[in-house]
Every structure is written in C-alpha cells, then in structure tokens.
Scaffold this active site. Structure first.
Site, PDB file in Angstrom:
ATOM      1  N   GLY A   1      -9.810  51.037   1.015  1.00  0.00           N
ATOM      2  CA  GLY A   1      -9.769  52.226   0.177  1.00  0.00           C
ATOM      3  C   GLY A   1     -10.670  53.305   0.761  1.00  0.00           C
ATOM      4  N   ARG A   2     -11.088  54.230  -0.090  1.00  0.00           N
ATOM      5  CA  ARG A   2     -11.940  55.318   0.390  1.00  0.00           C
ATOM      6  C   ARG A   2     -13.423  54.978   0.349  1.00  0.00           C
ATOM      7  NH1 ARG A   2      -9.523  59.446  -3.279  1.00  0.00           N
ATOM      8  NH2 ARG A   2     -11.566  60.409  -3.188  1.00  0.00           N
TER       9      ARG A   2
ATOM     10  N   GLU B   1     -15.641  54.701   3.654  1.00  0.00           N
ATOM     11  CA  GLU B   1     -15.890  55.979   4.322  1.00  0.00           C
ATOM     12  C   GLU B   1     -17.240  56.572   3.926  1.00  0.00           C
ATOM     13  OE1 GLU B   1     -13.123  59.812   4.995  1.00  0.00           O
ATOM     14  OE2 GLU B   1     -13.516  59.342   2.896  1.00  0.00           O
TER      15      GLU B   1
ATOM     16  N   CYS C   1      -8.225  46.579   5.665  1.00  0.00           N
ATOM     17  CA  CYS C   1      -7.835  47.976   5.644  1.00  0.00           C
ATOM     18  C   CYS C   1      -8.964  48.877   6.169  1.00  0.00           C
ATOM     19  CB  CYS C   1      -7.392  48.359   4.228  1.00  0.00           C
ATOM     20  SG  CYS C   1      -6.296  49.781   4.135  1.00  0.00           S
ATOM     21  N   HIS C   2      -9.424  49.824   5.346  1.00  0.00           N
ATOM     22  CA  HIS C   2     -10.480  50.746   5.763  1.00  0.00           C
ATOM     23  C   HIS C   2     -11.865  50.095   5.795  1.00  0.00           C
ATOM     24  CE1 HIS C   2      -7.274  53.623   4.961  1.00  0.00           C
ATOM     25  NE2 HIS C   2      -7.977  54.538   5.602  1.00  0.00           N
TER      26      HIS C   2
ATOM     27  N   TYR D   1      -6.417  49.111   8.844  1.00  0.00           N
ATOM     28  CA  TYR D   1      -5.371  50.107   8.669  1.00  0.00           C
ATOM     29  C   TYR D   1      -5.268  50.864   9.992  1.00  0.00           C
ATOM     30  CZ  TYR D   1      -2.513  53.772   6.726  1.00  0.00           C
ATOM     31  OH  TYR D   1      -1.471  54.638   6.504  1.00  0.00           O
TER      32      TYR D   1
END
Length: 198
Positions: A88-89, A92, A118-119, A138
């Site tokens: 997800g975000r 980050e 993923c992220h 990802y």
C-alpha cells in the site's frame, strides 16, 4: 512453536495485505503485533484497497479502519522472531522514520524471517535489506530494489520469491503462496486432518 511476529503498518496500508496476514498468522497460533509510528495500541490506521482492473496501474479505493494492537514506542525488535511488511502507500512514508529503518535493519542483520509484499519493498530498499537478495515487489518498485543492490524478480502476481530469510511477492493475489512460503521459513508445520462429510 508459536512465533512472535511484528507487523509494520501506516495509514493507507493496503487493506488485504494487512488484514489477511494479520488474521491468518494468528489463526494458526502465532502472535502478531501490528504497530505504526506515533500511534498506540487501540488506535487505528486507515487502509486502501488496491485492485487490478485493467488499467496501466492499480486502482485505489477507501478500505477499512485497522486497529493496532501494540504501541510503536514500546516495542523491542529483539523480542520478535519475524517481521511482516504489508504494501500500500504506508511503506512510502514510514520509511522516513529512522526508528522504522532501525527495526527493519535489526531483522535483516539478525537473519530473522521477513515477509514483505507489494510496496513493502520500498521499506526494505530504504533499510538496505535487499542488497544481494532476490526480491519480488509491485513492478513499479523494481527500480528501487535494483538501486538498493537487490535483484528484482518479475514473477506472476500469484507467486512469491524466497531468498534465505526473505519472502516477497508482487501483490495480494499471491497471499496463498506468500504466506505458505513464509510459514516454511518460520519453521511452522501444519498437520492436515482428513475432512469428513456428514
């Protein structure tokens, strides 16, 4: 033997990628503590649903509120056997927190099992935990893996990559394979019982 597992999350963590492993790992008897920088047990993070609907990248929709069950400021990484990093975000921005980086480095340097999806690779890369490792993520995170000295492995969205203590996957469709491989690295053995129909 049950493991003590730490899960690093933040606002707009991917909904499935936090909910599914959090519940599944507890279902088989492991303890999972989900923490977020600057938040306490009982508080929540918002999640985001990332879906694959034929566009050039994932779509994003509001998810659920995910309740934290441990306080970030009180955890001691040395007391945990393994680490889970959903995507997800969240990765980050939580990678900007020095304590988060130190936690990831603790697990990598101690060669403890790490599962990232993923992220989540953004956090691994920022912590230097992919150097010399084969790693999935990802696809848009592939350049970060490469820049951090890792080998990005492009696999189908339902597959996982294992390199020593590190288990990675491109996105939530890989949950069955990713979690199964993580359990192997953890040394968890599930004995299957015959299902009887009545």
């Amino acid at each position: 033997m049950a493991a003590q597992i730490l899960m690093l999350v933040g606002d707009f963590v991917e909904d499935y990628e936090v909910m599914v492993p959090f519940q599944a790992l507890q279902m088989i008897g492991h303890t999972v503590h989900a923490v977020c920088p600057n938040k306490k047990s009982g508080e929540f993070v918002r999640t985001a649903v990332h879906d694959f609907e034929g566009d050039q990248t994932y779509s994003e929709k509001p998810g659920h509120r995910f309740t934290l069950n441990a306080t970030f400021a009180e955890i001691n990484p040395a007391s945990y056997d393994a680490l889970v990093i959903p995507g997800g975000r969240a990765p980050e921005y939580i990678r900007l927190n020095a304590d988060v980086i130190n936690i990831v480095q603790h697990f990598a340097n101690a060669n403890k099992p790490i599962a990232a999806i993923c992220h989540g690779a953004q956090l691994l890369a920022a912590a230097g935990a992919v150097r010399g490792k084969r790693c999935s993520a990802y696809p848009a995170c592939g350049p970060e893996v490469t820049a951090a000295g890792g080998q990005y492995v492009d696999v189908p969205v339902t597959e996982a990559v294992v390199d020593g203590n590190l288990v990675t996957a491109p996105a939530w469709p890989a949950h069955p394979r990713w979690l199964a491989e993580f359990l192997k690295v953890l040394g968890t053995r599930i004995e299957h019982a015959e299902l009887l129909r009545v």
